[in-house]
Design an enzyme around this catalytic site. Structure first.
Site, PDB file in Angstrom:
ATOM      1  N   THR A   2       0.533   4.785   4.972  1.00 54.87           N
ATOM      2  CA  THR A   2      -0.075   3.684   5.712  1.00 54.87           C
ATOM      3  C   THR A   2       0.971   2.671   6.143  1.00 54.87           C
ATOM      4  OG1 THR A   2      -2.109   3.985   4.436  1.00 54.87           O
ATOM      5  CG2 THR A   2      -1.883   1.938   5.653  1.00 54.87           C
ATOM      6  N   GLY A   3       1.974   2.431   5.292  1.00 49.02           N
ATOM      7  CA  GLY A   3       3.049   1.514   5.641  1.00 49.02           C
ATOM      8  C   GLY A   3       3.776   1.924   6.915  1.00 49.02           C
ATOM      9  N   CYS A  31       2.080   0.626  -8.537  1.00 41.67           N
ATOM     10  CA  CYS A  31       3.155   1.197  -7.726  1.00 41.67           C
ATOM     11  C   CYS A  31       4.444   1.368  -8.515  1.00 41.67           C
ATOM     12  CB  CYS A  31       3.395   0.342  -6.485  1.00 41.67           C
ATOM     13  SG  CYS A  31       3.800  -1.386  -6.834  1.00 41.67           S
ATOM     14  N   GLU A  45       5.657  -3.474   0.999  1.00 38.98           N
ATOM     15  CA  GLU A  45       5.794  -3.112  -0.417  1.00 38.98           C
ATOM     16  C   GLU A  45       4.994  -1.826  -0.604  1.00 38.98           C
ATOM     17  OE1 GLU A  45       4.182  -4.473  -4.742  1.00 38.98           O
ATOM     18  OE2 GLU A  45       4.443  -6.055  -3.241  1.00 38.98           O
ATOM     19  N   GLY A  66       0.825  -1.205   0.000  1.00 41.14           N
ATOM     20  CA  GLY A  66       0.000   0.000   0.000  1.00 41.14           C
ATOM     21  C   GLY A  66       0.852   1.245   0.000  1.00 41.14           C
ATOM     22  N   SER A  67       0.288   2.322   0.483  1.00 43.79           N
ATOM     23  CA  SER A  67       0.961   3.614   0.435  1.00 43.79           C
ATOM     24  C   SER A  67       2.061   3.714   1.479  1.00 43.79           C
ATOM     25  CB  SER A  67      -0.049   4.739   0.663  1.00 43.79           C
ATOM     26  OG  SER A  67      -0.506   4.735   2.007  1.00 43.79           O
TER      27      SER A  67
END
Length: 496
Positions: A238-239, A290, A256, A234-235
């Protein structure tokens, strides 16, 4: 990511329902539900169950019970079970593809391709050797590196390619002897819930659990003491929250995250020959990948011709509802992302130096559609160039010195992928190796291979997915030291 609100009874009328979580091999409903939006219309079309904290606890308990058995299941049997799951995915591919297009927005043929790639990924990953490694074997003794499963894995997946990102996590975790709880994005939860339904018939109960919900469920998963590892895609923002939440129990974490991939085009290319490959490496899935090209650095000798060729492609490509015949690009997946891309476009239109060669605006129709956009004239220091737009917008920047182009490409907090385009492969390889990224290509960009490790540098991630390296990220390594008289476990070598 904002959680969709639970609808009232009148709002829920006419929406598809009947979707369930999978917990301990059984279908489980929830007291609450939220609407799933079709991005081609901007309207809800289905209801998704919203998991409670108690349901997560039940899923963790079921996964832990199953893991006690699953970890001792022979590797060949785990492989066979996972390949049966892949076969079920193939058998249901066409129906699942329609559902995937409705919730994600991508053209139907792209949804079918995603499901094919997901099933193939399972087959490939379960063919990789994960046996022990010999680190030393000499007069001083033998040293072996063994790997054991971690326990229960939590997988949190995004909305852009939800199935092709969920199934490799499932395959890696289960093949290595773990069990797993999968949480899909609340924007695209339904097809992943259907994976759980398929798994009930081919995998032991509790081995694969699928729960849908929003940010709160994601936080519960990252902090849960019964979960040993988090695999998140994800972003970056958020990571970072996932990493912080996992730190309380020192969970193993694979992240990732986003990218702002640069492609460098040298002066010896044929612009119109490479334009289609560059275009699709940037605009596949409406730019919502991504590792898509998000910055294009082009030598001034071929800059104008390549700009013209890319702008022509952007004007000609068919954009529309993914269920319509001949559509090549669908909508931006959700309203939040649509508004974000709109803000970047508004900033770009307000800059005197920006030249919008194609697109630059939303389409005048229902849904979250933005015209494929090509922009020239910008430089670093602008939102479109510096940040990950994650939409169908590509800035083209000019350079006349390769060292300058490499330095500018590396001037980023992201480091997922990058590429170099040239007729001189040796020169291209030398330049590509200077890019500060997880994957560097020459004359190609985009795509993953399950036999190769994938991940990012800098803020684009931690660890690697796929390949033997990725699989071993789902296991704990143990060093086993043996005296010189022992050549392998339990097999002493007779002395002369």
């Amino acid at each position: 990511m904002n959680m969709p609100l639970s609808p009232s009874a009148p709002e829920a009328a006419g929406l598809l329902d009947g979707y369930t979580h999978t917990i301990g091999g059984k279908a489980v409903e929830s007291e609450r539900a939220f609407p799933v939006i079709d991005p081609a219309t901007g309207q809800p079309f289905a209801l998704c169950p919203d998991a409670s904290r108690a349901q997560l606890d039940a899923a963790v308990a079921a996964a832990a019970r199953a893991q006690a058995m699953w970890r001792h299941t022979p590797l060949a049997a785990r492989r066979d079970a996972l390949r049966a799951f892949a076969a079920a995915l193939r058998q249901n591919r066409d129906d699942l593809a329609v559902l995937l297009t409705r919730e994600q927005g991508k053209p139907l043929h792209r949804a079918q391709d995603e499901l094919d790639r997901a099933a193939n990924a399972i087959d490939i990953l379960t063919g990789i050797d994960i046996g022990p490694e010999v680190l030393r074997d000499d007069a001083s003794g033998r040293v072996e590196l063994h790997y054991r499963p971690l326990g229960v894995v939590g997988a949190i997946t995004p909305w852009n390619v939800p199935i092709v990102l969920a199934t490799p996590k499932i395959a890696q975790a289960l093949y290595c002897g773990n069990t797993i709880i999968v949480k899909p994005s609340p924007y695209t939860p339904l097809t992943t819930l259907e994976l759980g339904r398929l798994a009930r018939d081919v995998l032991p109960a509790g081995v694969l659990n699928v729960l849908a919900g929003g940010n709160e469920l994601g936080q519960w998963i990252t902090e849960h003491p019964g979960i040993a590892k988090i695999s998140f895609t994800g972003s970056v923002a958020t990571g970072k929250r996932v990493l912080a939440g996992a730190s309380s129990t020192i969970k193993r974490v694979t992240l990732e995250l986003g990218g702002n991939d640069a492609a460098i085009v040298l002066d010896d290319v044929q612009p119109r020959e490479i334009a289609p490959r560059l275009f699709w490496a940037a605009f596949h899935n409406s730019g919502q990948i991504c590792m898509a090209i998000k910055r294009l650095y082009v030598h001034e000798a071929v800059h104008d011709e390549l700009c013209d060729a890319l702008a022509q492609l952007a004007r000609e490509v068919k954009v529309g509802n993914g269920l319509e015949e001949g559509v090549e690009l669908g909508p931006v997946q959700n309203r939040m992302q649509f508004d974000s891309v709109q803000r970047v476009l508004a900033d770009t239109r307000g800059r005197a130096e920006a030249r919008i060669l194609a697109g630059g605006h939303a389409l005048d129709r229902e849904g979250y559609f933005i015209a494929p956009t090509i922009v020239a004239g910008l430089g670093e220091g602008t939102p479109l160039v510096d940040e990950e737009t994650f939409g169908p917008v590509l800035p083209i920047l000019s350079f006349n010195d390769v060292d300058d182009a490499v330095e500018r490409a590396n001037r980023s907090r992201y480091g997922l992928g990058g590429s170099v385009w040239t007729q001189d492969l040796d020169r291209g390889a030398q330049i590509a190796q200077r890019l500060e990224v997880g994957t560097a290509w020459v004359n190609h960009h985009l795509g993953t291979d399950m036999l190769l490790p994938f991940g990012g540098a800098k803020e684009s991630g931690l660890g690697r997915e796929y390949s033997g390296m990725g699989l071993k990220g789902y296991m704990e390594p143990t060093v086993l030291k043996l005296p010189a008289a022992v050549r392998s476990i339990g097999r002493p070598t007779p002395r002369p």
